[in-house]
Enzyme design. Sequence first.
Site, short mmCIF file in Angstrom:
data_model
loop_
_atom_site.label_atom_id
_atom_site.label_comp_id
_atom_site.label_asym_id
_atom_site.label_seq_id
_atom_site.Cartn_x
_atom_site.Cartn_y
_atom_site.Cartn_z
N ASP A 95 41.22 38.00 54.00
CA ASP A 95 42.06 39.28 54.51
C ASP A 95 41.38 39.56 55.85
OD1 ASP A 95 40.52 39.88 51.93
OD2 ASP A 95 40.79 41.83 52.66
N GLU A 160 39.54 41.71 50.20
CA GLU A 160 38.28 41.71 50.13
C GLU A 160 38.16 43.43 50.91
OE1 GLU A 160 33.93 42.49 51.35
OE2 GLU A 160 36.08 42.52 52.52
ZN LIG Z 1 33.83 41.16 54.98
#
Ligand SMILES: [Zn+2]
Length: 405
Positions: A95, A160
């Site tokens: 992401d 994340e």
């Molecule tokens: Zn990162």
Amino acid sequence: MKQQIFNYLQNQEETALFLQKEMVGIPALAPENGGTGEQTKAEFIRTYLKQIGNFRIMDLPAEDSRIESGERPNIAAIINGRDQDRTTWIVSHMDIVPPGGSELWNTDPFTLYQDGDYIYGRGVEDNHQGIVSSILAAKAIIANSVVPCTNLGLLFVADEETGNKYGLEFVMNNHPELFGANDCFLVPDIGNSDSTLLEVAEKNLAWLKLTIEGKQCHASTPNKGTNTLLVASDLVLRLRSLYSSFDKQNEMFKPPYSTFEATKKEANVPNVNTIPGRDAFYLDCRILPEYDLQEVFSEIDRILEDCSNYYNAKIEKEILHSESSPSTSPDNDFIKKLMDSIQDVYGVKASPQGVGGGTVAAYPRQKGFPAAVWSTLLGNAHQPNEHTSLTNTIKDAQVFVNMLL
Ligand SMILES: [Zn+2]
């Protein structure tokens, strides 16, 4: 063999460029950021890995009903090593964060732009470089028929940037069968430009919301109310005593002590002539791993009670987020091997150190695995005109392979 692999990797610039170009064109934004998740990017990575061959590939999706596909993808890809009971994991995240104002970018954030050794686009540094370096390392191992000393596990995770609930945290909690007792984790997602920053420890993290309920009244008759801005102000100062109550020093961190800072403050009354009856502010705590978070919370409760009694106001504490992260010892074999490998490739001695908190390395450390966060980065993640170096990408891949020979 080492030289052969290094040479092979030096000729992989086109591969690095191809992977970056494709991934920059697939914005993988979490639903929190108005996106549809990482599915398309994960499919691209999975297809590419299958082309290189020789991996055991496992899909580890986490359910997420907020997006159309219904899941957030996580992929593990493993190459067998001589010691098959042991896996060296390289973890990177798929992401990205939104590009921010397009007027701040010189080029389109979702079209890769190359200027010599530098490439520009949202995600190229955070965390495509880690994805690409780890894929290149695996590709070099396969193409040169090397059997690494341990299994090499590439782990590509979701979520994340928005909390890891559907990413590494999910994988570690729901797929313990993937991980053996002697595994170790390398996270190429923090680093500096001279390759010396090697993160092995994090401070414990706590975010608190403190809400004060008093009594609103006209500003001309303060005796009829309880001024919550006054209480909040005093409380902010009383909380400074946490610095002396928890004053241990640990030189591995910068700064080398725990920090307790009042940060955000919510709006109270809109006009000047009203005494506010409700105030809320937030405390950001970064606590050395030497302390237990519960000890700190008890001391905060004691301060709140004193203050509450003094003003006869109600004070409520809400823990918005807290995370303990044990450290990995700089003397751990895995850390030493990584340092030797960095020295070999870059000619520098990396220094194991601590950061303020908030990397995915906390999850493997909580399960007792050694984990290091390292890569060579120019340090412009989340900024407009995010860019990174192809040379660093390839040399980082050399560090990974070198460590596994
Ligand atoms: Zn990162």
